[in-house]
Design a protein around this motif. Structure first.
Motif, PDB file in Angstrom:
ATOM      1  N   GLY A  54      28.778   2.123  21.668  1.00  0.00           N
ATOM      2  CA  GLY A  54      28.695   2.884  22.587  1.00  0.00           C
ATOM      3  C   GLY A  54      28.941   2.171  24.122  1.00  0.00           C
ATOM      4  O   GLY A  54      28.047   2.484  25.311  1.00  0.00           O
ATOM      5  N   GLN A  55      29.985   2.237  24.339  1.00  0.00           N
ATOM      6  CA  GLN A  55      30.447   1.231  25.358  1.00  0.00           C
ATOM      7  C   GLN A  55      31.360   1.872  25.925  1.00  0.00           C
ATOM      8  O   GLN A  55      31.699   2.970  25.488  1.00  0.00           O
ATOM      9  N   GLU A  56      31.295   1.934  27.211  1.00  0.00           N
ATOM     10  CA  GLU A  56      32.351   3.326  28.588  1.00  0.00           C
ATOM     11  C   GLU A  56      33.065   3.020  27.977  1.00  0.00           C
ATOM     12  O   GLU A  56      33.480   1.393  28.852  1.00  0.00           O
ATOM     13  N   LYS A  57      34.173   3.161  28.554  1.00  0.00           N
ATOM     14  CA  LYS A  57      35.521   2.528  28.713  1.00  0.00           C
ATOM     15  C   LYS A  57      36.535   3.301  29.992  1.00  0.00           C
ATOM     16  O   LYS A  57      35.995   4.239  30.224  1.00  0.00           O
ATOM     17  N   GLU A  58      37.185   2.235  30.122  1.00  0.00           N
ATOM     18  CA  GLU A  58      37.420   2.252  30.987  1.00  0.00           C
ATOM     19  C   GLU A  58      38.702   3.048  32.234  1.00  0.00           C
ATOM     20  O   GLU A  58      39.626   3.549  31.116  1.00  0.00           O
ATOM     21  N   GLY A  59      38.781   3.645  33.390  1.00  0.00           N
ATOM     22  CA  GLY A  59      39.691   4.732  33.108  1.00  0.00           C
ATOM     23  C   GLY A  59      40.074   6.387  32.057  1.00  0.00           C
ATOM     24  O   GLY A  59      41.565   6.566  32.022  1.00  0.00           O
ATOM     25  N   ILE A  60      39.220   6.571  32.073  1.00  0.00           N
ATOM     26  CA  ILE A  60      39.404   8.210  31.138  1.00  0.00           C
ATOM     27  C   ILE A  60      38.160   9.300  31.423  1.00  0.00           C
ATOM     28  O   ILE A  60      37.348   8.313  31.799  1.00  0.00           O
ATOM     29  N   ASN A  61      38.808  10.179  32.588  1.00  0.00           N
ATOM     30  CA  ASN A  61      37.634  10.702  32.731  1.00  0.00           C
ATOM     31  C   ASN A  61      37.474  11.762  30.965  1.00  0.00           C
ATOM     32  O   ASN A  61      37.995  12.404  30.880  1.00  0.00           O
ATOM     33  N   ALA A  62      36.283  11.439  31.648  1.00  0.00           N
ATOM     34  CA  ALA A  62      35.233  11.803  30.159  1.00  0.00           C
ATOM     35  C   ALA A  62      35.426  13.856  30.701  1.00  0.00           C
ATOM     36  O   ALA A  62      35.311  14.019  28.834  1.00  0.00           O
ATOM     37  N   PHE A  63      35.411  14.762  31.529  1.00  0.00           N
ATOM     38  CA  PHE A  63      35.685  15.921  31.217  1.00  0.00           C
ATOM     39  C   PHE A  63      36.979  16.591  30.467  1.00  0.00           C
ATOM     40  O   PHE A  63      36.976  17.334  30.234  1.00  0.00           O
ATOM     41  N   GLN A  64      38.088  15.314  30.861  1.00  0.00           N
ATOM     42  CA  GLN A  64      39.015  15.893  30.467  1.00  0.00           C
ATOM     43  C   GLN A  64      39.921  15.642  29.063  1.00  0.00           C
ATOM     44  O   GLN A  64      40.858  15.515  28.517  1.00  0.00           O
ATOM     45  N   VAL A  65      38.484  15.033  28.257  1.00  0.00           N
ATOM     46  CA  VAL A  65      38.818  14.698  26.210  1.00  0.00           C
ATOM     47  C   VAL A  65      38.642  15.759  25.896  1.00  0.00           C
ATOM     48  O   VAL A  65      37.505  16.757  26.005  1.00  0.00           O
ATOM     49  N   ASP A  66      39.659  15.794  25.105  1.00  0.00           N
ATOM     50  CA  ASP A  66      39.642  16.481  23.906  1.00  0.00           C
ATOM     51  C   ASP A  66      39.392  16.503  22.396  1.00  0.00           C
ATOM     52  O   ASP A  66      39.765  15.916  21.995  1.00  0.00           O
TER      53      ASP A  66
END
Length: 241
Positions: A78-90
């Protein structure tokens, strides 16, 4: 060269194959950016649709940027990952990884004065993959809306998961049971609960039991990925365990 000879016919055929191949390759390469852009905007349309915003492809990005106020790329804790664009996650690629390495996108949207959590979904139907999005109201329990799609379900049967009449069945359903366990929403054959929105069940599609089971499993499995995040949100008043 004699146009009636076998050699001429053979060379002509090879030349035509090369010309057609080059033309198709050029066309595919030229259209690829446009295709990717259409897919990107269609994704925005689907996300917006779960909270009741129906829009054209041309207006999708403007409305998405207006109403989607935050995007999270979460790990399994449940922690947010840094430097990752959520919209681009496949999500399809993420689910092929060990769970400790997976990234789970989550969108926070605001529409008509209400906040919603929107999560992508991915699972298996009768023949191939099924996927979609689900929007939860700010209690992280009540379904605002869903969108489902598929790759190869049977027309008139499993493919009906894409229809409005089926997706409307999920509106206002709860994903937690009365004891506070996250159970999702089950698609039940022979459902007799009428308009009961507190039993975590909806009626299935006639003749599409396996696809319905796939929707049930998809909702339960994917939503549980967000349980650690919801537990951390102090303003959420549901029991989560």
């Amino acid at each position: 060269m004699d146009r009636n000879s076998n050699a001429y016919t053979f060379i002509f055929a090879i030349a035509m194959v090369i010309v057609v191949a080059v033309t198709l390759s050029f066309t595919a390469t030229s259209l690829n950016p446009l295709q990717k852009e259409n897919v990107r905007k269609e994704k925005m349309q689907n996300i917006l649709s779960t909270i009741g915003i129906q829009t054209s492809r041309d207006e999708a990005e403007e409305l998405f940027n207006k109403h989607v106020t935050q995007q999270y790329a979460l790990d399994h804790t449940g922690q947010e990952k840094e430097g990752i664009n959520a919209f681009q996650v496949d999500l399809a690629k993420e689910l092929a990884k060990p769970v400790e390495e997976q990234t789970f996108p989550l969108y926070l949207a605001n529409y008509e004065g209400q906040e919603f959590y929107i999560a992508p979904l991915r699972g298996s139907g009768l023949w191939d993959a099924i996927w979609g999005y689900i929007a939860l109201k700010d209690d992280a329990n009540t379904v605002k809306g869903v969108v489902f799609d598929h790759k190869g379900e049977t027309a008139g049967l499993g493919a009906e998961i894409t229809t409005d009449w089926f997706q409307q069945r999920f509106v206002d359903e709860k994903i937690f049971d009365e004891e506070g366990n996250l159970v999702g929403v089950s698609v039940v054959k022979g459902y007799s609960g009428g308009n009961n929105k507190d039993d975590n069940q909806v009626d299935s599609i006639s003749g599409a039991t396996i696809t319905g089971d796939g929707v049930t499993a998809m909702l339960s499995k994917r939503l549980k990925n967000y349980l650690p995040f919801f537990k951390k949100r102090q303003e959420i008043k549901v029991v989560t365990r």
